[in-house]
Design an enzyme around this catalytic site. Structure first.
Site, PDB file in Angstrom:
ATOM      1  N   HIS A   1      -5.608   6.076 -37.852  1.00  0.00           N
ATOM      2  CA  HIS A   1      -5.961   7.497 -37.721  1.00  0.00           C
ATOM      3  C   HIS A   1      -4.880   8.283 -36.988  1.00  0.00           C
ATOM      4  CE1 HIS A   1      -9.877   6.739 -39.425  1.00  0.00           C
ATOM      5  NE2 HIS A   1     -10.013   5.714 -38.602  1.00  0.00           N
TER       6      HIS A   1
ATOM      7  N   GLU B   1       2.838  -0.274 -16.250  1.00  0.00           N
ATOM      8  CA  GLU B   1       2.909  -0.003 -14.811  1.00  0.00           C
ATOM      9  C   GLU B   1       3.952  -0.846 -14.094  1.00  0.00           C
ATOM     10  OE1 GLU B   1      -0.520  -0.894 -12.381  1.00  0.00           O
ATOM     11  OE2 GLU B   1      -1.119  -2.477 -13.734  1.00  0.00           O
TER      12      GLU B   1
ATOM     13  N   GLY C   1      -4.231   9.570   4.263  1.00  0.00           N
ATOM     14  CA  GLY C   1      -5.199  10.544   3.749  1.00  0.00           C
ATOM     15  C   GLY C   1      -4.538  11.896   3.551  1.00  0.00           C
TER      16      GLY C   1
ATOM     17  N   ARG D   1       0.817  -1.225   0.000  1.00  0.00           N
ATOM     18  CA  ARG D   1       0.000   0.000   0.000  1.00  0.00           C
ATOM     19  C   ARG D   1       0.845   1.267   0.000  1.00  0.00           C
ATOM     20  NH1 ARG D   1      -5.289   0.056   1.271  1.00  0.00           N
ATOM     21  NH2 ARG D   1      -6.224  -1.978   1.156  1.00  0.00           N
TER      22      ARG D   1
ATOM     23  N   LYS E   1      -0.937  -2.940 -18.029  1.00  0.00           N
ATOM     24  CA  LYS E   1      -0.158  -3.897 -17.243  1.00  0.00           C
ATOM     25  C   LYS E   1       1.325  -3.752 -17.568  1.00  0.00           C
ATOM     26  CE  LYS E   1      -2.271  -4.913 -14.695  1.00  0.00           C
ATOM     27  NZ  LYS E   1      -3.667  -4.753 -14.425  1.00  0.00           N
TER      28      LYS E   1
HETATM   29  C1  F6R Z   1      -3.722  -1.466 -12.283  1.00  0.00           C
HETATM   30  C2  F6R Z   1      -4.453  -1.227 -11.069  1.00  0.00           C
HETATM   31  C3  F6R Z   1      -5.169   0.063 -10.932  1.00  0.00           C
HETATM   32  C4  F6R Z   1      -6.507  -0.161 -10.201  1.00  0.00           C
HETATM   33  C5  F6R Z   1      -7.188   1.185  -9.930  1.00  0.00           C
HETATM   34  C6  F6R Z   1      -8.536   1.002  -9.276  1.00  0.00           C
HETATM   35  O1  F6R Z   1      -3.148  -2.734 -12.297  1.00  0.00           O
HETATM   36  O2  F6R Z   1      -4.459  -2.017 -10.178  1.00  0.00           O
HETATM   37  O3  F6R Z   1      -5.369   0.678 -12.162  1.00  0.00           O
HETATM   38  O4  F6R Z   1      -7.315  -0.969 -10.994  1.00  0.00           O
HETATM   39  O5  F6R Z   1      -6.371   1.958  -9.108  1.00  0.00           O
HETATM   40  O6  F6R Z   1      -8.413   0.311  -8.075  1.00  0.00           O
HETATM   41  P1  F6R Z   1      -9.671  -0.342  -7.377  1.00  0.00           P
HETATM   42  O7  F6R Z   1     -10.125  -1.457  -8.245  1.00  0.00           O
HETATM   43  O8  F6R Z   1      -9.164  -0.819  -6.045  1.00  0.00           O
HETATM   44  O9  F6R Z   1     -10.710   0.727  -7.263  1.00  0.00           O
END
Ligand code: F6R
Length: 608
Positions: free
Chosen positions: A504, A488, A101, A27, A485
């Site tokens: 285009h 990132e 936050g 996270r 994918k």
């Molecule tokens: C890409 C990825 C992000 C999430 C996006 C939404 O691999 O994981 O693009 O899909 O941040 O996240 P959630 O689904 O948790 O709302």
């Protein structure tokens, strides 16, 4: 986005806190720290970089305390340095805070606190909050936290300790999740159940505007107005095993390979083959309203938004309901039109994505029926929605979403059949699709066997810095997802496009050897995709294709072909996703990238 762990018990807390934030490292991973009450004083240790950097400096300073707080950070305000790392101390060194936050009015508060003689040593908004608590502290920590939180605008999940109250932790949430693990003679507050499940599976989830005060032997949940809230103990539904690597090199690979099982779990109990119906218990209380639906708006971000795009095809084709897909971040700010009969569906793995949550609230305020397609049970979006469908694909730890994506596709297929059968979708067609859906876990297992072939192809392309992904119809969103994918986790520039759009403009990018991944599975647009492939080959591009087994023509048109089983077109994205995930994974590994912790990213984007 950022992880919080706070422990009050009778055991030395240092190891518990570090193990806890390690479980939350997906996270946020740019700096970390912890603070404990040791010998009646606050002791603090912090480090820039991964949690391993923190572990290297940990010593006796924080080894003995049995009450403490810890944090792993994804920077919002201030660079990822040691002085900006959490916990933050107030300027007396008696109060410490960890915060997830954003405090939006921090600049004004800081100026005011400075005018009152408070001193700051970091660039963060969080240090402002701890100094505000300190300024308002007159012997009662809970009261000071309550008063301070009434002054702040923005979002927070916080945990606060003070040497004035050595056995107490005060925590609160607004827009950033927190739960309390209730163990024997110990309590743990965390932003994610993953940090708690090793110690206890009994937990209390805080709602926005709620606080908790924990000591080793008791906890009390209350509001900012000091009114006690009685809350039920809930069971944390996943096991430790689910959040460990289990022999895989990376969580992303583990989760790619889990897809046969995660999909089975998503589908379990939801298919009535004989009747040709989908069973979605989570929609039971809104089924009358769903019978009246005139228009669907799907809101989501990133990979979930790509699933939404496939959902648009499914809902329009199978249920004949006009459907639009919006970036949640755009929807919330553009005065959307919601008429009677509009259903808004928020898709989110985490259930905590700030933009998706805000868009859902906006839609509800304007009178839409709000549905959630969410993985994390009890998450904020799941609670905010009027009704919904859980993915049940298990915890997703890899920052790049994989198994949640395929489960989102499966749920959207079920939803389209559920709604379609109440309209024009006939039983036969529904039965065929549902039958094929039940076979999907086994088919994905077959596709996973491509991993070695894909690794070799990826290794031969490691020097290429620009890629294109092209698809049409149901698989145009998969082209977008394949490109996302790849970029990132491997930092290779990639674009995904509907194949016909290439001519285009983007066709100008194609030069000798540029990898172009075509999704050329069988279906209504196959011939047109072959023409698009030839346009790329004529310009020297290198074509890699995802195609259907027994397609004897495609080999002549592509340098490498990744074959998937032949399935009804609406279900093909479920299979196409897998080679694209593996391609990104092997490219990232080949380039030596940190697959599970890509730079600048973090799982679950809880800030705007
Ligand atoms: C890409 C990825 C992000 C999430 C996006 C939404 O691999 O994981 O693009 O899909 O941040 O996240 P959630 O689904 O948790 O709302």
């Amino acid at each position: 986005m950022c992880g919080i762990v706070a422990y009050a018990g009778h055991k030395p807390s240092q190891r518990i806190l570090v193990e806890g934030i390690k479980r939350l490292e997906y996270r946020g991973y740019d700096s970390a720290g912890l603070a404990v009450i040791q010998d009646g004083k606050l002791a603090l240790q912090r480090a820039a970089g991964r949690i391993s950097s923190l572990e290297e400096i940990l010593d006796e300073t924080t080894a003995g305390g049995t009450v403490g707080i810890a944090h792993t950070r994804w920077a919002t305000h201030g660079a990822p340095t040691t002085s900006n790392a959490h916990p933050h101390l107030d300027d007396t060194g008696r109060i410490a805070l960890v915060h997830n936050g954003i405090i939006e009015n921090y600049a004004a508060l800081k100026t005011w606190l400075q005018s009152q003689g408070k001193h700051f040593s970091s660039q963060t908004d969080s240090e402002v909050l701890v100094n505000l608590i300190s300024f308002l502290y007159h012997g009662n920590l809970v009261d000071a936290v309550q008063k301070a939180l009434k002054e702040v605008e923005g979002t927070y999940g916080i945990a606060v300790i003070s040497s004035h109250h050595p056995d107490t932790i005060v925590a609160a949430r607004k827009g950033s999740p927190l739960l309390v693990g209730v163990g024997e003679n110990e309590h743990i507050v965390a932003s994610d159940a993953a940090a708690i499940v090793e110690h206890t599976t009994q937990a209390v989830y805080l709602e926005d505007g709620e606080m908790v005060v924990i000591t080793p032997d008791a906890f009390r949940t209350l509001t900012l107005d000091n009114i006690t809230v009685d809350k039920e103990l809930e069971n944390i539904e996943f096991s430790l095993q689910q959040i460990e690597l289990g022999g895989y090199d990376h969580f992303m690979l583990k989760e790619i390979f889990e897809q046969p099982t995660s999909l089975e779990n998503t589908l379990r109990g939801r298919i009535d083959l004989q009747a040709g119906r989908a069973i979605l218990g989570g929609l039971e209380n809104v089924k009358e309203q769903l019978a009246q639906v005139k228009r669907i708006i799907i809101i989501a971000c990133g990979t979930a938004w790509h699933a939404g795009l496939v959902g648009e095809f499914l809902l329009e084709e199978l249920a004949r309901i006009p459907t639009e897909v919006e970036y949640a971040s755009e929807f919330r700010y553009r005065n959307p039109i919601i008429e009677p009969g509009t259903v808004v569906i928020a898709i989110s793995q985490s259930g905590e994505t700030a933009d998706t949550l805000a868009a859902l609230s906006e839609a509800k305020d304007r009178g839409a029926l709000a549905l959630g397609v969410v993985n994390v049970v009890g998450s904020t979006i799941a609670r905010e929605a009027d009704a919904g469908i859980y993915l049940h694909c298990g915890p997703e730890i890899g920052v790049a979403s994989t198994k949640a994506f395929t489960s989102q596709l499966a749920v959207l297929t079920l939803l389209a059949i559920y709604l379609g059968r109440r309209r024009s979708l006939d039983q036969d067609q529904a039965q065929r699709l549902l039958q094929s859906l039940t076979e999907m876990p086994a088919r994905i297992k077959n596709v996973l066997c491509l991993s070695d072939q894909i690794r070799k192809v990826a290794e031969s392309c490691l020097g290429c810095d620009n890629w294109l992904f092209l698809g049409r119809g149901y698989n145009y969103p998969l082209a977008l997802e394949g490109a996302l994918k790849l970029k990132e986790i491997s930092y290779i520039h990639a674009e995904g496009l509907p194949a016909a759009e290439m001519k285009h403009g983007p066709i100008a990018l194609i030069n000798k050897g540029m990898p172009t991944v075509f999704i050329a599975s069988s279906g209504s647009q196959y011939e047109k995709v072959i023409s698009n492939i030839e346009e790329v080959r004529a310009r020297g591009g290198m074509v890699l294709a995802v195609a259907t087994e027994n397609d004897t023509r495609i080999q002549r048109h592509a340098e490498a072909v990744f074959t998937i089983p032949d399935v009804p077109e609406p279900l093909s994205p479920l299979l196409v996703a897998v080679p694209l995930q593996l391609l990104a994974y092997h490219c990232a590994v080949g380039r030596g990238c940190a697959v599970d912790k890509p730079r600048n990213l973090a799982k679950s984007v809880t800030v705007e």
